[in-house]
Scaffold this active site. Structure first.
Site, PDB file in Angstrom:
ATOM      1  N   ASP A  30       0.847  -1.016   0.087  1.00 22.57           N
ATOM      2  CA  ASP A  30      -0.056  -0.031  -0.102  1.00 22.57           C
ATOM      3  C   ASP A  30       0.842   1.294  -0.057  1.00 22.57           C
ATOM      4  O   ASP A  30       1.429   1.648   0.982  1.00 22.57           O
ATOM      5  CB  ASP A  30      -0.965  -0.093   1.077  1.00 22.57           C
ATOM      6  CG  ASP A  30      -1.725   1.276   1.151  1.00 22.57           C
ATOM      7  OD1 ASP A  30      -1.648   2.091   0.179  1.00 22.57           O
ATOM      8  OD2 ASP A  30      -2.923   1.327   1.958  1.00 22.57           O
TER       9      ASP A  30
ATOM     10  N   HIS B 175       0.841   8.030   4.057  1.00 26.11           N
ATOM     11  CA  HIS B 175       1.443   7.303   5.106  1.00 26.11           C
ATOM     12  C   HIS B 175       2.880   7.568   5.166  1.00 26.11           C
ATOM     13  O   HIS B 175       3.694   6.983   5.821  1.00 26.11           O
ATOM     14  CB  HIS B 175       1.004   5.965   4.863  1.00 26.11           C
ATOM     15  CG  HIS B 175      -0.176   5.349   4.910  1.00 26.11           C
ATOM     16  ND1 HIS B 175      -1.154   5.752   5.775  1.00 26.11           N
ATOM     17  CD2 HIS B 175      -1.092   5.041   3.815  1.00 26.11           C
ATOM     18  CE1 HIS B 175      -2.420   5.360   5.565  1.00 26.11           C
ATOM     19  NE2 HIS B 175      -2.109   4.822   4.197  1.00 26.11           N
TER      20      HIS B 175
ATOM     21  N   ILE C 205       0.309   9.661   8.571  1.00 29.35           N
ATOM     22  CA  ILE C 205      -0.336   8.559   9.512  1.00 29.35           C
ATOM     23  C   ILE C 205      -0.085   7.217   9.189  1.00 29.35           C
ATOM     24  O   ILE C 205       0.295   6.642   7.923  1.00 29.35           O
ATOM     25  CB  ILE C 205      -2.003   8.641   9.557  1.00 29.35           C
ATOM     26  CG1 ILE C 205      -2.723   8.285   8.163  1.00 29.35           C
ATOM     27  CG2 ILE C 205      -2.329  10.088   9.981  1.00 29.35           C
ATOM     28  CD1 ILE C 205      -4.184   8.538   8.370  1.00 29.35           C
TER      29      ILE C 205
ATOM     30  N   GLY D 253      -4.545   1.905   8.210  1.00 29.59           N
ATOM     31  CA  GLY D 253      -5.362   1.366   8.879  1.00 29.59           C
ATOM     32  C   GLY D 253      -5.188  -0.248   8.941  1.00 29.59           C
ATOM     33  O   GLY D 253      -5.280  -1.003  10.144  1.00 29.59           O
TER      34      GLY D 253
END
Ligand code: HDC
Length: 324
Positions: free
Chosen positions: A214, A219, A234, A237
């Site tokens: 990903d 990120h 961040i 998830g």
């Protein structure tokens, strides 16, 4: 994933979206991918010889192959073309820099092999107008190429901020092809948890996790994170979900990753790499309810459940003694 430039045009044409068919995608993976993923969700992060986790990243000669975590399967949808395969869905206009992962559901039909040639079949499983956002649900079923054996199904709920408001607000558009009680938000019990597990994510956690497939710059790129409304990049998830499900497997399955049948998680709030994740768990029959909090901010960031194949016999005694 490439962001579309400019504001989204009047956002969504449900008929066009739902009639889209995704191409089948074949790919192979091996033990290196499985081990890299396990490191990306914190396996052996606190103890390099952890007896409940070393088999997720290493096997000595003569021993069986390393074991794949059930959440390794959550990487499979990312093999679809064009990043997530949603950028080219006709009738779906959204700003990719505002996309967030809302929920994730996985069904495991066979233990995930540590190497395989597999095929993804993908379809749209849901579309909902939330006014300020559109929710898109993508279902990917993955089978072994040669045998046709079905391994798993992922249902990814994607929250597209700013892309809603395409239907009458008094009767907002909502379509789902599956029983929605599979993925309803769970209520956290008032009782003390059966187990609590604390894990430290690393500052480099998202930089490590992205190597599993990903590559969303949210990120890794400070500018992209800022445009999306965050002070810095961040954590994915699905990395947080991997941490939480590892906690369940260590606490209730004696480290056996094949004991899991299905997994649900709802992402409640972002996690910054480097934060401490505290996962509280409640055993209810074969289901483990969990809630993960960021210790530094004392905020819940993830909650959901794990359905186990059976309750391991070792738990009967522990259950009798209450909190582990
Ligand atoms: C194919 C594979 C695809 C995978 C793609 C993933 C790519 C990754 O690179 C991207 C990521 O990993 S992003 C990181 C992980 N995700 C997050 O950090 C999001 C955390 N959650 C939030 O910020 C808010 O809950 C937020 C912002 C999501 C919602 O908060 P609010 O806007 O305040 O929403 P709210 O007003 O409370 O509710 C509006 C309606 O939306 C529903 N809803 C809320 N949170 C949801 C969530 N997390 N998932 C699904 N639905 C959600 C609410 O129920 C409400 O609907 P209704 O009014 O009908 O009840």
């Amino acid at each position: 994933m490439a962001a579309r430039s400019g504001p989204p045009a009047a956002a969504v044409d449900p008929e066009a979206v739902l009639s889209h068919s995704f191409p089948e995608v074949s790919f192979a993976y091996d033990e290196r991918d499985v081990a890299l993923y396990a490191l990306g969700v914190g396996a052996c992060g606190a103890d390099a010889i952890d007896e409940k986790e070393l088999h997720l990243v290493y096997h000595r000669d003569g021993q069986p192959h390393i074991k794949a975590l059930p959440t390794f399967a959550s990487l499979f949808p990312f093999k679809n073309s064009n990043g997530l395969g949603i950028v080219d869905v006709p009738g779906l206009n959204f700003d990719a820099s505002l996309l967030l992962h809302g929920q994730h559901y996985i069904e495991i039909y066979k233990p995930i092999p540590s190497r395989a040639n597999v095929v993804n079949k993908t379809k749209i499983a849901g579309l909902h107008d939330k006014g300020k956002a559109t929710i898109l649900e993508i279902e990917t079923t993955t089978h072994v190429k040669d045998s046709g054996e079905v391994l798993c199904m992922n249902r990814s709920t994607i929250y597209l901020r700013g892309a809603g408001g395409f239907s009458d607000p008094s009767r907002p558009y909502s379509y789902a092809s599956y029983p929605t009680n599979q993925v309803s938000r769970i209520s956290i019990p008032n009782s003390a948890p059966s187990a609590v597990y604390e894990d430290q994510t690393q500052q480099s956690q998202a930089l490590l996790y992205r190597l599993s497939g990903d590559y969303n710059p949210l990120h890794s790129d400070p500018m992209v994170a800022q445009v999306a409304g965050f002070t810095r990049p961040i954590l994915h998830g699905l990395s947080s979900l991997g941490f939480a499900i590892r906690a369940v497997i260590k606490s209730f399955c004696n480290g056996d990753p094949t004991a899991v049948k299905s997994i649900f998680g709802r992402f409640l709030l972002h996690v910054y790499p480097g934060e401490t994740l505290v996962t509280e768990m409640w055993l209810q029959g074969q289901r483990v309810l969990y809630q993960t909090k960021v210790k530094e901010r004392n905020r819940a960031v993830l909650s959901g459940y794990v359905l186990l194949k059976h309750i391991p016999s070792s738990l009967f005694d522990r259950k009798r003694w209450g909190r582990m």
